[in-house]
Design a protein around this motif. Structure first.
Motif, short mmCIF file in Angstrom:
data_model
loop_
_atom_site.label_atom_id
_atom_site.label_comp_id
_atom_site.label_asym_id
_atom_site.label_seq_id
_atom_site.Cartn_x
_atom_site.Cartn_y
_atom_site.Cartn_z
N CYS A 285 -4.38 -17.64 1.73
CA CYS A 285 -2.95 -17.31 2.71
C CYS A 285 -2.09 -16.42 1.62
CB CYS A 285 -2.40 -18.27 2.95
SG CYS A 285 -2.90 -19.10 4.43
N LEU A 286 -2.19 -17.20 0.38
CA LEU A 286 -0.92 -16.03 -0.03
C LEU A 286 -1.01 -15.40 -0.46
CD1 LEU A 286 -0.09 -18.87 -2.67
CD2 LEU A 286 1.62 -18.18 -0.80
N THR A 287 -2.85 -14.75 -1.40
CA THR A 287 -2.90 -13.16 -1.81
C THR A 287 -3.03 -12.72 -0.12
OG1 THR A 287 -5.38 -14.24 -1.41
CG2 THR A 287 -4.43 -14.02 -3.04
N TYR A 288 -3.38 -12.98 0.72
CA TYR A 288 -3.25 -12.09 1.80
C TYR A 288 -2.10 -11.62 2.49
CZ TYR A 288 -4.03 -9.77 6.44
OH TYR A 288 -4.02 -9.38 7.34
N ILE A 289 -0.75 -12.41 2.12
CA ILE A 289 0.31 -12.24 1.47
C ILE A 289 0.87 -11.10 1.22
CG2 ILE A 289 2.93 -12.64 2.20
CD1 ILE A 289 1.70 -15.72 2.78
N VAL A 290 0.44 -11.40 -0.19
CA VAL A 290 0.69 -10.19 -1.40
C VAL A 290 0.18 -9.27 -0.87
CG1 VAL A 290 0.07 -9.48 -3.42
CG2 VAL A 290 1.19 -12.36 -3.01
N PHE A 291 -1.52 -9.33 -0.46
CA PHE A 291 -1.98 -8.13 0.31
C PHE A 291 -1.07 -7.36 1.02
CE2 PHE A 291 -5.27 -5.27 2.11
CZ PHE A 291 -6.03 -4.72 0.93
N PHE A 292 -0.88 -7.33 2.24
CA PHE A 292 -0.11 -7.69 3.38
C PHE A 292 1.17 -6.74 2.64
CE2 PHE A 292 4.05 -7.79 5.86
CZ PHE A 292 3.11 -7.41 7.12
N LEU A 293 1.87 -7.58 1.75
CA LEU A 293 3.07 -6.98 0.93
C LEU A 293 3.28 -5.50 0.60
CD1 LEU A 293 5.32 -10.00 1.01
CD2 LEU A 293 5.63 -8.26 2.00
N THR A 294 2.57 -5.73 -0.78
CA THR A 294 1.99 -4.46 -1.24
C THR A 294 1.44 -2.94 -0.32
OG1 THR A 294 -0.58 -5.39 -1.59
CG2 THR A 294 1.42 -5.59 -3.53
N ASN A 295 0.59 -3.47 0.69
CA ASN A 295 -0.02 -2.40 1.36
C ASN A 295 1.09 -1.99 2.55
OD1 ASN A 295 -2.42 -1.91 0.53
ND2 ASN A 295 -2.23 -3.54 0.32
N LEU A 296 1.85 -1.85 2.43
CA LEU A 296 3.50 -1.45 2.71
C LEU A 296 2.66 -0.11 3.07
CD1 LEU A 296 5.88 -4.31 3.01
CD2 LEU A 296 4.51 -3.84 4.57
N GLU A 297 2.88 0.45 4.85
CA GLU A 297 3.15 1.73 4.91
C GLU A 297 4.19 2.61 4.09
OE1 GLU A 297 1.15 2.92 6.86
OE2 GLU A 297 1.20 4.96 6.84
N PRO A 298 5.14 2.48 4.06
CA PRO A 298 6.13 2.80 2.74
C PRO A 298 4.88 3.05 1.63
CG PRO A 298 7.62 1.13 3.56
CD PRO A 298 6.14 1.94 3.85
N ASN A 299 4.48 2.17 0.78
CA ASN A 299 4.00 1.65 -0.66
C ASN A 299 2.62 2.90 -0.49
OD1 ASN A 299 6.18 -0.22 -1.39
ND2 ASN A 299 4.75 -1.67 -1.56
N LEU A 300 2.11 2.95 0.50
CA LEU A 300 1.06 3.81 0.86
C LEU A 300 0.91 4.83 0.64
CD1 LEU A 300 -1.36 2.05 3.21
CD2 LEU A 300 -1.61 2.33 0.92
N GLU A 301 1.95 5.57 1.44
CA GLU A 301 2.65 7.08 0.99
C GLU A 301 3.17 7.44 0.12
OE1 GLU A 301 6.03 7.55 4.27
OE2 GLU A 301 4.73 7.09 5.46
#
Lengths: 384, 348
Positions: free
Chosen positions: B18-34
């Motif tokens: 669960c935690l790694t998924y949350i981290v994955f989600f938060l680091t891969n937010l749209e603005p970060n990807l851009e």
């Protein structure tokens, strides 16, 4: 004009704080005289640790309230020629004005910034703690009282948040980018609902039979609550009274989010303990509703440990806010908030230590005061 | 015991996922990807170009699929463009591009490549963890004995003058976060103003060569904040043990006070602090980040800050995984240790 000597700086700072000394004296004398009628607060004067804590906390509360009278300068104005000047340096072009604790890297008055910084810290930390308590209590009471699947699920979620290294969570949550995605808004939308829910359940369970009172209290809660909710969470307050800067909202929500699982665990533990007491059984036999028992029987009897934890938690939140400021994630870049000021000051620490020291000492004394206060309260509440 | 361990590990694994998924989600937010796209491609890319770059590099798959790829339980994406050239997650990383593995993720030991340090993340993490490990070792070596000593002495005679002053000291240290004590220490011990230039205000040289001069301040700064809390827990536990019947019996038997403390009280009083110390380790992480930044010691905490500051998504993910596992493993050890140490708790 000459530079002030250390003694002169000291006396001038003491005089600047005169309003605080007067206020402090008044509050202490009045509370001491009426201490027998003031319950737990009055008993605090029986413990020296608690009294010292109270004085420190009151000092900073009064400083925050009277900051305009205490500060000698504007916290944001930069005066040319005052960059990194040593404590007690006369302000160029202003007769009879000194930078009592020197100037910082941007030629602002360190003393006034420290004084105004208390306003920010003392506005955010207690408010965030209150919200965290609302969330923790509203979820922790039913979890402890009912137990079962609901409890298992909530406890798992709470442990999930607690297993997160705090610093990592902050790095992920308090970034300018995340604001664009609306994650803080969603969190604010959820977390800020809890106070409204809490008060609605509080009044509903109490006045279920008395319809007039029920309608009045629920009406007031809903109107005030939703008004504040619309303004704080979504910045859509029609009257413009409640407003939170998006960056501040982001920080506020993160701090509430980090603190509420711990409060949840404490409340849950207390509820499990208290629900076995006789007065709860009596209330159950009377046929009271579960929410009435939770909010009007269990909660008041859990107040001792909760008040102590509340004091500790404000201190902890102050430290957290400072940590955020230390990593440059603070409220606004210019603001005199202590954590940010420490962060700015540390860069030139070896050469000009004076801008960093005042906010560190301020933060330390405030947290120390809160911890001592909590310790005194714990001691006194255990005594009876 | 076996089923307890099994259940505990199961919950731990679920939490980790669960935690790694949350981290994955938060680091891969749209603005970060851009931001990532623009730093990988060029800063003047148009929105359309950004979208097509993300599409080409597999960032437009469902998040759960990408999480699976990153973890190494889902096969890496592949893509054939108009010219028939095959690209894919595992092809980019494979040593032999013509014959890439199907899975390449965390579980296969592929931690990715750091954009900031231009190096393999696994190497960076091992190197930085070793540096932080040294720091932590020194901190624990200072903190634990000091805290236990203070706690035991304070709790030995509850309410005495020694107890009061030691408790006041403990409260003082818990009120002084690392960024406060660190700044004060540097000013007092390492700057012109303090005058005593005993130590160095930076630990940058300690990365190669630890000396008393460059390592004392970071270690003391980190240890001090934790000491108070552990000492208070030890004191409470010690004070409770000292009121027990068997202590009174031992005293009435004629044993000296020191013998009672050493032989009867200590063993029972140190059960609770053990849990606290274990749980303190993840708590030290925040301190590590602060201290490493303040003293410019380029260890794990410093790397975390660098990864966040430079939007180095893969490095940040790797750091998060390590941090999360440190937390979960210390929790597990503290649970098991508590059961082992305390004979009154028997797990069915």
């Amino acid at each position: 004009m000459d530079r002030l000597t250390a003694l002169e700086i000291f006396t001038r700072i003491l005089t600047q704080f005169t309003p605080v000394w007067i206020g402090l004296l008044l509050i202490l004398v009045v509370s001491f005289v009426f201490r027998r009628k003031l319950g737990l607060y009055g008993k605090l004067f029986g413990s020296s640790i608690g009294t010292v804590g109270l004085i420190l906390v009151l000092f900073w509360i009064l400083t925050a309230l009277l900051a305009d009278m205490i500060a000698t300068m504007d916290p944001l104005t930069q005066i040319s020629g005052m960059k990194n000047k040593k404590p007690g340096w006369p302000v160029s072009g202003m007769e009879g004005q000194w930078y009592l604790l020197g100037g910082d890297n941007l030629a602002r008055d360190v003393f006034s910034r420290m004084v105004y910084g208390s306003q920010i810290v003392l506005a955010i930390a207690p408010a965030a703690t209150i919200f965290a308590f609302m969330v923790g209590i509203t979820l922790g009471l039913p979890a402890g009282y009912y137990g079962g699947k609901f409890d298992t699920m909530l406890s798992f979620l709470a442990n999930l948040v607690l297993a997160f290294p705090v610093i990592l969570l902050f790095f992920l949550l308090v970034t300018p980018e995340i604001r664009e995605t609306g994650v803080p808004l969603v969190m604010a939308g959820v977390l800020f609902l809890f106070p409204i829910l809490f008060f609605m359940m509080l009044f509903y369970s109490r006045f279920k039979e008395q319809t007039t009172k029920l309608y009045i209290t629920l009406g007031i809660t809903l109107v005030l609550g939703l008004w504040a909710y619309s303004g704080l969470a979504f910045n859509k307050d029609p009257l413009g009274v409640f407003y939170m800067d998006p960056n501040l909202l982001n920080i506020f929500v993160s701090v509430v989010f980090v603190n509420s699982p711990t409060v949840f665990r404490i409340v849950r533990g207390l509820a499990i303990d208290i629900k076995t007491r006789d007065y709860v059984a009596a209330a159950q036999t009377r046929g009271e509703s579960p929410w009435y028992i939770m909010l009007w029987e269990v909660l008041p009897n859990a107040r001792g440990p909760l008040i102590v934890d509340f004091c500790l938690r404000i201190g902890y939140t102050t430290i957290l806010l400072g940590t955020l400021g230390f990593f440059g994630l603070g409220v606004t870049p210019e603001s005199p908030d202590w954590g940010m000021t420490i962060n700015e000051g540390r860069k030139l620490l070896a050469v000009y230590p004076h801008p960093a020291l005042p906010p560190t000492i301020a933060l330390m004394t405030l947290v120390l005061g809160l911890n001592l206060l909590a310790d005194g309260l714990r001691e006194e509440s255990l005594r009876d | 015991m076996g089923s307890f361990l099994l259940k505990r590990s199961g919950v731990m694994l679920l939490t980790a996922l669960c935690l790694t998924y949350i981290v994955f989600f938060l680091t891969n937010l749209e603005p970060n990807l851009e931001k990532l796209t623009k730093s990988e491609g060029n800063m003047r890319m148009s929105d359309v170009q950004v979208q097509s770059w993300l599409e080409k590099n597999g960032y437009r798959q469902p998040l759960i699929k990408r999480y699976g790829e990153w973890l190494g339980v889902a096969p890496g994406w592949t893509r054939t463009d108009e010219e028939g050239k095959v690209t894919g997650r595992c092809i980019k990383r494979a040593e032999d591009p013509d014959n890439p593995p199907r899975y390449c993720g965390l579980l296969q030991g592929d931690w990715g490549f750091s954009l900031v340090f231009k190096n393999d993340i696994k190497e960076i993490i091992t190197e930085k963890l070793a540096l932080t490990g040294k720091l932590m070792l020194c901190v624990l070596a200072v903190m634990v004995p000091a805290a236990l000593l203070i706690g035991v002495i304070a709790g030995m005679r509850e309410g005495s003058k020694t107890d009061r002053s030691l408790s006041a000291f403990s409260i003082l240290t818990t009120s002084t976060p690392e960024y406060v004590s660190g700044v004060i220490f540097i000013v007092v011990f390492a700057s012109k103003l303090g005058g005593l230039r005993w130590f160095k205000g930076t630990a940058a040289t300690a990365m190669e060569n630890i000396t008393f001069e460059n390592f004392t301040l970071p270690v003391i700064t980190l240890a001090l904040y934790g000491v108070g809390y552990i000492a208070r827990m030890t004191r409470a536990s010690m004070a409770e043990v000292m009121t027990e019947q068997y202590i009174r019996t031992a005293r009435l038997k004629g044993l000296s006070f020191s013998a009672v403390v050493m032989k009867h009280a200590l063993r029972n009083a140190l059960i609770a602090p053990f849990t606290v110390i274990m749980l303190q380790i993840p708590w030290l992480l925040t301190g590590v980040v602060i201290v490493e930044t303040l003293f410019n010691y380029k260890g794990f905490g410093w790397t975390l800050v660098a990864a966040v500051g430079n939007n180095d998504i893969e490095l940040l993910l790797a750091c998060s995984v390590v941090a999360v596992f440190v937390v979960l493993i210390t929790q597990l050890i503290s649970d098991i240790g508590y059961v082992f140490l305390n004979p009154r708790i028997r797990v069915n």
